[in-house]
Scaffold this active site. Structure first.
Site, PDB file in Angstrom:
ATOM      1  N   LEU A 176       0.810  -1.219   0.000  1.00 35.98           N
ATOM      2  CA  LEU A 176       0.000   0.000   0.000  1.00 35.98           C
ATOM      3  C   LEU A 176       0.843   1.269   0.000  1.00 35.98           C
ATOM      4  CD1 LEU A 176      -2.805  -1.051   2.514  1.00 35.98           C
ATOM      5  CD2 LEU A 176      -2.735  -1.330   0.030  1.00 35.98           C
ATOM      6  N   HIS A 177       0.269   2.303  -0.598  1.00 34.44           N
ATOM      7  CA  HIS A 177       0.900   3.634  -0.625  1.00 34.44           C
ATOM      8  C   HIS A 177      -0.206   4.680  -0.434  1.00 34.44           C
ATOM      9  CE1 HIS A 177      -0.717   3.706  -4.667  1.00 34.44           C
ATOM     10  NE2 HIS A 177       0.005   2.635  -5.004  1.00 34.44           N
ATOM     11  N   HIS A 210      -3.543   4.277  -2.402  1.00 35.29           N
ATOM     12  CA  HIS A 210      -4.528   3.363  -1.807  1.00 35.29           C
ATOM     13  C   HIS A 210      -5.198   4.022  -0.584  1.00 35.29           C
ATOM     14  CE1 HIS A 210      -1.569   0.273  -3.480  1.00 35.29           C
ATOM     15  NE2 HIS A 210      -2.679  -0.051  -4.084  1.00 35.29           N
ATOM     16  N   GLN A 243      -4.894 -12.185 -13.055  1.00 36.15           N
ATOM     17  CA  GLN A 243      -4.897 -10.947 -13.835  1.00 36.15           C
ATOM     18  C   GLN A 243      -3.502 -10.564 -14.336  1.00 36.15           C
ATOM     19  OE1 GLN A 243      -6.445  -8.375 -10.560  1.00 36.15           O
ATOM     20  NE2 GLN A 243      -4.959  -6.873 -11.316  1.00 36.15           N
ATOM     21  N   GLY A 267      -9.440   3.724  -8.276  1.00 35.59           N
ATOM     22  CA  GLY A 267      -8.633   4.864  -8.706  1.00 35.59           C
ATOM     23  C   GLY A 267      -8.709   5.089 -10.211  1.00 35.59           C
ATOM     24  N   ASP A 286      -6.015   3.602 -12.865  1.00 32.82           N
ATOM     25  CA  ASP A 286      -6.315   2.395 -13.636  1.00 32.82           C
ATOM     26  C   ASP A 286      -7.651   2.632 -14.341  1.00 32.82           C
ATOM     27  OD1 ASP A 286      -4.085   0.533 -12.650  1.00 32.82           O
ATOM     28  OD2 ASP A 286      -4.902   1.401 -10.824  1.00 32.82           O
ATOM     29  N   GLN A 310      -9.701  -0.137 -15.992  1.00 37.26           N
ATOM     30  CA  GLN A 310     -10.219  -1.030 -14.950  1.00 37.26           C
ATOM     31  C   GLN A 310     -11.470  -0.414 -14.320  1.00 37.26           C
ATOM     32  OE1 GLN A 310      -7.631  -3.070 -11.954  1.00 37.26           O
ATOM     33  NE2 GLN A 310      -8.289  -1.419 -10.625  1.00 37.26           N
ATOM     34  N   SER A 365       2.355   0.564  -6.710  1.00 40.93           N
ATOM     35  CA  SER A 365       3.139  -0.448  -5.988  1.00 40.93           C
ATOM     36  C   SER A 365       4.375  -0.823  -6.807  1.00 40.93           C
ATOM     37  CB  SER A 365       2.293  -1.684  -5.724  1.00 40.93           C
ATOM     38  OG  SER A 365       1.105  -1.313  -5.072  1.00 40.93           O
TER      39      SER A 365
END
Ligand code: AMP
Length: 273
Positions: free
Chosen positions: A14-15, A18, A42, A139, A142, A145, A178
């Site tokens: 995590l950062h 996230h 994935q 987010g 992405d 996505q 990440s």
């Protein structure tokens, strides 16, 4: 009193990006659950999966400090059972038969990472079924996505509201990821060129609407940088169809995927934002 459930699916390591999703769910007053699951199906590259950074203890501490209420850390067996050996396409057919993702699969992440979007759709379906959230946070970094999950939620007739969240960046402008963990300090400095050039092209788009001109200019600027572009495209932010003029869309978005060494990074910028 029934509390609404806010869900933030992650692959861990995590950062602040996230954590911004977690904090948004908390400030929206939901009981907030994060998940940490490095979803094997994935990844279209075995080495990318094997080298994906893992730091579960640190992640749990970060979540607890941010005020996250619960964390779900399933094993691959818990998610996939004996189907774990199946490909993302086979699992997609089994789990999401009839869900048409051809428009997303044919472009950008779909085109360059075969099976990736199907793998994401399957795991999100399974996580949504287990957690049954009222709200789920994703987010815009992405971007494809995010669109996929919005379409998935409609397909599954879920009562989950998808909340898009802005990209959190380092002070250099580099989108937090990440995968940045795997960059050397000098590669990290070099990778900041991605957002710098996206921002320059956005400025240029105030004067020029031809997307081929804007993309050409971006390629010229990237030619000076130690990055290998995989794709750079300007597309409509809803349909992801390529556009020839920025005026052809209410929401033109510039998308990029580039390699720095063997690390693949993606980013995007809304030209009308
Ligand atoms: P990941 O762990 O990479 O699967 O990401 C989990 C969620 O965090 C996804 O919804 C991502 O889009 C989101 N996310 C990743 N990086 C960032 C960032 N820099 N800013 C905001 N959200 C992000």
């Amino acid at each position: 009193m029934h509390k609404t459930l806010g869900f933030v699916p992650t692959m861990g390591s995590l950062h602040e990006g996230h954590l911004s999703l977690i904090k948004k769910s908390i400030s929206d007053k939901h009981f907030t659950i994060a998940s940490i699951f490095v979803n094997p199906i994935q990844f279209n590259s075995k080495s990318d999966f094997e080298k994906y950074p893992v730091q579960t203890e640190k992640d749990i501490q970060m979540l607890s400090k941010a005020g996250c209420d619960a964390v779900f850390i399933p094993t691959p067996e818990e998610i996939y059972g004996s189907d774990i050996h199946l490909s993302s396409s086979d699992l997609f057919e089994r789990e999401l038969h009839g869900f048409d993702i051809s428009s997303l699969e044919g472009v950008m992440e779909g085109e360059f990472r075969p099976g990736h979007l199907k793998g994401v759709a399957v795991v999100v379906k399974k996580l949504f079924n287990l957690v049954d959230p009222d709200f789920a946070y994703f987010g815009k970094k992405d971007y494809q996505q995010l669109l996929l999950i919005m379409q998935l939620t409609v397909f599954l007739k879920k009562n989950t509201t998808i909340v898009p969240c802005e990209t959190v960046r380092e002070t250099s402008g580099l989108a937090m990821s990440s995968r940045n963990e795997r960059l050397t300090p000098s590669q990290k400095t070099e990778a900041a060129a991605i957002y710098r050039i996206l921002s320059e092209i956005k400025k240029l788009s105030l004067k020029h609407d031809s997307t081929s001109l804007l993309i050409q200019k971006a390629k010229e600027l990237f030619a000076f940088e130690p990055l290998q572009i995989e794709y750079i495209e300007i597309a409509d932010g809803v349909s992801l169809k390529k556009i020839s003029s920025t005026k052809d869309s209410e929401n033109p978005v510039l998308f990029i995927a580039a390699y720095i060494g063997e690390i693949r990074l993606i980013d995007n910028i809304g030209l009308n934002d």
